[in-house]
Design a protein around this motif. Structure first.
Motif, PDB file in Angstrom:
ATOM      1  N   PRO A 135       0.860  -1.195   0.000  1.00 37.66           N
ATOM      2  CA  PRO A 135       0.000   0.000   0.000  1.00 37.66           C
ATOM      3  C   PRO A 135       0.894   1.241   0.000  1.00 37.66           C
ATOM      4  O   PRO A 135       1.660   1.433   0.958  1.00 37.66           O
TER       5      PRO A 135
ATOM      6  N   LEU B 217       4.177   6.404   4.910  1.00 33.07           N
ATOM      7  CA  LEU B 217       4.198   6.676   6.350  1.00 33.07           C
ATOM      8  C   LEU B 217       5.432   6.058   7.008  1.00 33.07           C
ATOM      9  O   LEU B 217       6.060   6.675   7.877  1.00 33.07           O
TER      10      LEU B 217
ATOM     11  N   GLY C  44      -0.785  -1.441   8.638  1.00 37.74           N
ATOM     12  CA  GLY C  44      -0.221  -1.417   7.284  1.00 37.74           C
ATOM     13  C   GLY C  44       0.358  -2.770   6.921  1.00 37.74           C
ATOM     14  O   GLY C  44       0.181  -3.262   5.801  1.00 37.74           O
TER      15      GLY C  44
ATOM     16  N   ILE D  13       2.282   9.849  14.463  1.00 32.75           N
ATOM     17  CA  ILE D  13       3.470   9.224  13.867  1.00 32.75           C
ATOM     18  C   ILE D  13       4.720   9.415  14.737  1.00 32.75           C
ATOM     19  O   ILE D  13       5.586   8.546  14.782  1.00 32.75           O
TER      20      ILE D  13
ATOM     21  N   LEU E 283      -2.855   8.907  -3.683  1.00 37.02           N
ATOM     22  CA  LEU E 283      -2.570   8.487  -2.307  1.00 37.02           C
ATOM     23  C   LEU E 283      -1.242   9.064  -1.804  1.00 37.02           C
ATOM     24  O   LEU E 283      -1.138   9.505  -0.667  1.00 37.02           O
TER      25      LEU E 283
ATOM     26  N   LEU F 198      -5.074   3.366   9.701  1.00 39.45           N
ATOM     27  CA  LEU F 198      -3.873   4.117   9.304  1.00 39.45           C
ATOM     28  C   LEU F 198      -4.168   5.616   9.240  1.00 39.45           C
ATOM     29  O   LEU F 198      -3.350   6.443   9.644  1.00 39.45           O
TER      30      LEU F 198
ATOM     31  N   PHE G  49       0.476   4.316   0.510  1.00 45.50           N
ATOM     32  CA  PHE G  49       0.331   5.280   1.612  1.00 45.50           C
ATOM     33  C   PHE G  49       1.007   4.765   2.865  1.00 45.50           C
ATOM     34  O   PHE G  49       1.586   5.525   3.635  1.00 45.50           O
ATOM     35  N   TRP G  50       0.997   3.453   3.046  1.00 40.72           N
ATOM     36  CA  TRP G  50       1.681   2.881   4.219  1.00 40.72           C
ATOM     37  C   TRP G  50       3.194   3.003   4.048  1.00 40.72           C
ATOM     38  O   TRP G  50       3.899   3.423   4.959  1.00 40.72           O
TER      39      TRP G  50
ATOM     40  N   PHE H  68      -8.294   5.123   3.849  1.00 50.32           N
ATOM     41  CA  PHE H  68      -7.203   6.010   4.272  1.00 50.32           C
ATOM     42  C   PHE H  68      -7.532   7.460   3.900  1.00 50.32           C
ATOM     43  O   PHE H  68      -7.237   8.390   4.647  1.00 50.32           O
ATOM     44  N   LEU H  69      -8.188   7.638   2.747  1.00 54.21           N
ATOM     45  CA  LEU H  69      -8.565   8.988   2.322  1.00 54.21           C
ATOM     46  C   LEU H  69      -9.826   9.479   3.043  1.00 54.21           C
ATOM     47  O   LEU H  69     -10.289  10.591   2.824  1.00 54.21           O
TER      48      LEU H  69
ATOM     49  N   LEU I 220      -6.603  -3.717  -1.343  1.00 47.51           N
ATOM     50  CA  LEU I 220      -5.690  -2.573  -1.422  1.00 47.51           C
ATOM     51  C   LEU I 220      -6.439  -1.275  -1.724  1.00 47.51           C
ATOM     52  O   LEU I 220      -6.207  -0.237  -1.092  1.00 47.51           O
TER      53      LEU I 220
ATOM     54  N   THR J  58      -1.561  12.720  -0.924  1.00 42.72           N
ATOM     55  CA  THR J  58      -2.277  12.916   0.331  1.00 42.72           C
ATOM     56  C   THR J  58      -1.360  12.620   1.520  1.00 42.72           C
ATOM     57  O   THR J  58      -1.340  13.364   2.501  1.00 42.72           O
ATOM     58  N   THR J  59      -0.576  11.534   1.412  1.00 43.14           N
ATOM     59  CA  THR J  59       0.326  11.172   2.514  1.00 43.14           C
ATOM     60  C   THR J  59       1.354  12.268   2.775  1.00 43.14           C
ATOM     61  O   THR J  59       1.643  12.599   3.914  1.00 43.14           O
TER      62      THR J  59
ATOM     63  N   ILE K 297      -2.376  -5.095   5.906  1.00 40.40           N
ATOM     64  CA  ILE K 297      -2.839  -4.878   4.522  1.00 40.40           C
ATOM     65  C   ILE K 297      -1.836  -5.515   3.559  1.00 40.40           C
ATOM     66  O   ILE K 297      -2.190  -6.272   2.663  1.00 40.40           O
TER      67      ILE K 297
ATOM     68  N   ILE L 278       0.944   2.880  13.185  1.00 41.14           N
ATOM     69  CA  ILE L 278       1.142   2.877  11.742  1.00 41.14           C
ATOM     70  C   ILE L 278       1.617   1.510  11.247  1.00 41.14           C
ATOM     71  O   ILE L 278       1.099   0.991  10.273  1.00 41.14           O
TER      72      ILE L 278
END
Lengths: 334, 289
Positions: free
Chosen positions: A143, A149, B261, B250, A276, B243, A145-146, B227-228, B220, A279-280, B264, B257
């Motif tokens: 993913p 992060l 994740g 963070i 994505l 997440l 976005f993960w 997430f959005l 996914l 956004t992150t 997923i 986090i």
């Protein structure tokens, strides 16, 4: 070839028309009222009615569509409900940020993807091959976005060497010439700002480039293995070419054709990732703009941005197909 | 008997593929988590312990044994939320893939079987949908329907339709002129029977492979939408939504986090490994394409 181009160009017109129709009706049949969204829940009935009048929401749907399509053909993609700015203008302001990110991500993906693919193919079934291909499969399953992060945690929070978000530190100012900060900072001869822009780009580009890199690596490996079995490779080896020249000159050039096609067609993957990734990392590009428009139910932006992106997507697919047909006569003739 | 042999041969081939076996184990664990969530989880997924907010995993300093992977900003047990999240992920995959498959199958079979104008109309629609990047189309659909897990699943299901339609169409086209189809037609089978009972059962290989991979991409994409903030809404223990919650922690609670994740990632990897393995075993030619 000419008639092939014309045929393909003509085919894309109904597709684009279909996209505009699909998005228009989807947006206009949605439950929320844009006028209410604009004015808030406590607006008076008169005010809502006035805005509906201004936006043309009172007319029948087909009339609204015809007006919309007429305006689109004249280059008017409407105005944002929230900011009142032209959608096209807002798009133009944000587009370079997304392109810069996508290009750097793609460069990383190509360098590492093709590199890993070649080594995997020539050292087939070695530890490197197995690990590279496992990493490639992991990359496809990641993913973004993960990954973003996790990168932020290690490089920004723990090590403190890379900035968390944005395109440039507040202490820098760069004059907008091309919109690409890496180029603009160099044009302004501001090396410090260039480094800062580059540092801002690294993590988003890695996050965005991972999936394309994985796909390119798998594709290069498969294609190289196929090509290395060909007779002309045996001939090259037999006539005494060095291993390096056989791999890099004879094999790679021929193995690249499917890889190049895949790279061309990866625009969609890149764009999906960009939504994505931006956004992150709070990257001020198209992806983040669309997500914000969705939060604010700013339908003119959602509608027109989708149309612009679909147009670009169709154009790139067309160019890739045409280039492919140019290289490969079999396709052109069929 | 013949079918049994084919199945045994399939199992034998599949077992040889080490990465497919790894994928199978990952998915098996996911299914066990989903089925036995109440037995495996140590807490209820939405149970809050405000005195135990932001606890680190048990092996880190400050962690406690009752919260294996730590807690989130509401003091909810992270491990339990991830275990229950497996149920949601399987539901997302199953519902989205079913939607894509149902529509894709019908569209593909009709386009491939009848050809001509029906084919042109269906494939035009497919082209139109494919000219919008999948996640963007999903976002637009969710923006219209409103953000929720159900709408996200519908959106992902719709977005997947063109891929299945194309695959089914191609398979049907390659099968429809084979002798067994002609024989069945001569025997008096009507179009519906020919399409769905005679031809379709012989087109299952690419569909199975695509459905497995589709499961992975549905999980996914759903995580991405959540997430959005456009998919599952709090306090649902959906991994993508977890997440999104964790972003502001963070620096103080990075475990919030890592683990959702990782869940997923492993789930998607598991299904992709199985899909890859199936492709190798069922149809090696497919992979070369």
């Amino acid at each position: 070839m000419f008639s092939y181009i014309i045929k393909r160009l003509l085919w894309s017109v109904p597709t684009l028309f279909g996209v505009s129709l699909l998005v228009f009706f989807m947006v206009h049949l949605s439950p929320g009222d844009p006028a209410m969204t604009l004015l808030g829940d406590h607006a008076s009935k008169e005010a809502v009615e006035k805005v509906r009048e201004e936006l043309g929401l009172n007319k029948p749907l087909y009339e609204q569509y015809i007006t919309y399509i007429q305006k689109v053909l004249q280059g008017d993609l409407g105005n944002s409900i929230k900011t009142k700015q032209s959608v096209l203008q807002e798009f133009k302001e944000r587009f370079p940020a997304t392109v810069e990110l996508a290009v750097v991500a793609m460069i990383l993906a190509i360098i590492f993807g093709i590199g890993a693919g070649i080594i995997s193919a020539i050292k087939r079934y070695s530890v490197f091959d197995y690990s590279a291909m496992f990493v490639a499969l992991a990359g496809v399953s990641m993913p973004v976005f993960w990954l973003g992060l996790v990168l932020i945690y290690f490089f920004s929070v723990k090590l403190g060497i890379l900035p968390v978000s944005g395109r440039l530190g507040y202490e820098f100012y760069v004059e907008d010439v091309t919109g690409f900060y890496l180029i603009d900072t160099l044009l302004a001869n501001d090396i410090e700002a260039f480094w800062d822009a580059l540092k801002h780009l690294i993590m988003p580009a890695i996050a965005l480039g991972t999936i394309p890199m994985a796909i390119i690596a798998r594709m290069t490996r498969a294609s190289m293995i196929e090509v290395m079995k060909e007779d002309y490779i045996r001939t090259a080896k037999a006539k005494g070419c060095s291993h390096f020249s056989v791999v890099m000159i004879h094999a790679l050039r021929n193995a690249m054709m499917p890889v190049i096609t895949v790279i061309g067609l990866m625009l969609g993957t890149l764009f999906a990732g960009a939504i994505l990734t931006e956004t992150t990392f709070s990257w001020p590009g198209i992806g983040k703009w669309i997500v914000n428009a969705v939060y604010q139910r700013d339908f003119p932006i959602i509608q027109s941005a989708t149309l612009i992106i679909a147009t670009m997507f169709i154009a790139v697919n067309l160019i890739v197909d045409l280039l492919y047909a140019l290289i490969n006569p079999k396709i052109r003739l069929s | 008997m013949k079918n049994d042999n084919r199945f045994l041969e399939f199992v034998k081939q599949f077992k040889k593929n080490r990465s497919a076996i790894l994928g199978f184990f990952i998915v098996a664990i996911l299914v066990i988590f989903a089925l036995f969530a109440p037995l495996i989880a140590t807490h209820m997924p939405i149970e809050q312990e405000l005195t135990n907010r932001l606890l680190p995993p048990m092996w880190e300093e400050g962690g406690i044994a009752t919260h294996i992977l730590g807690t989130d900003d509401f003091g909810r047990d992270l491990f339990s939320r991830i275990v229950y999240g497996a149920r949601i992920s399987i539901m997302i995959g199953a519902i989205s893939v079913s939607i894509s498959l149902a529509f894709g199958l019908i569209m593909g079979v009709f386009a491939g079987y009848f050809g001509g104008k029906i084919d042109i109309i269906i494939m035009r629609l497919v082209d139109i949908m494919l000219s919008i990047p999948a996640i963007l189309l999903a976002i637009v659909i969710v923006a219209i329907l409103g953000p929720s897990l159900m709408n996200a699943m519908i959106a992902i299901g719709i977005v997947g339709v063109p891929t299945y339609a194309r695959i089914v169409r191609a398979s049907v086209m390659s099968e429809k002129n084979k002798e067994y189809v002609i024989a069945s037609r001569v025997n008096g089978s009507n179009d519906v029977r020919l399409m769905f009972q005679v031809i379709l059962p012989n087109c299952t290989t690419p569909i199975i492979v695509q459905a497995t991979m589709g499961f992975a991409s549905a999980v996914l994409e759903a995580a991405g939408l959540s997430f959005l903030g456009l998919g599952a809404q709090p306090p649902t223990p959906e991994w993508g939504a977890m997440l999104a919650d964790s972003l502001q922690y963070i620096t103080t609670a990075p475990w919030m986090i890592f683990y959702p994740g990782l869940a997923i990632f492993l789930t998607v990897l598991g299904f992709n490994l199985i899909g890859d393995g199936l492709m190798d075993v069922l149809d090696p030619k497919l992979k070369e394409k």
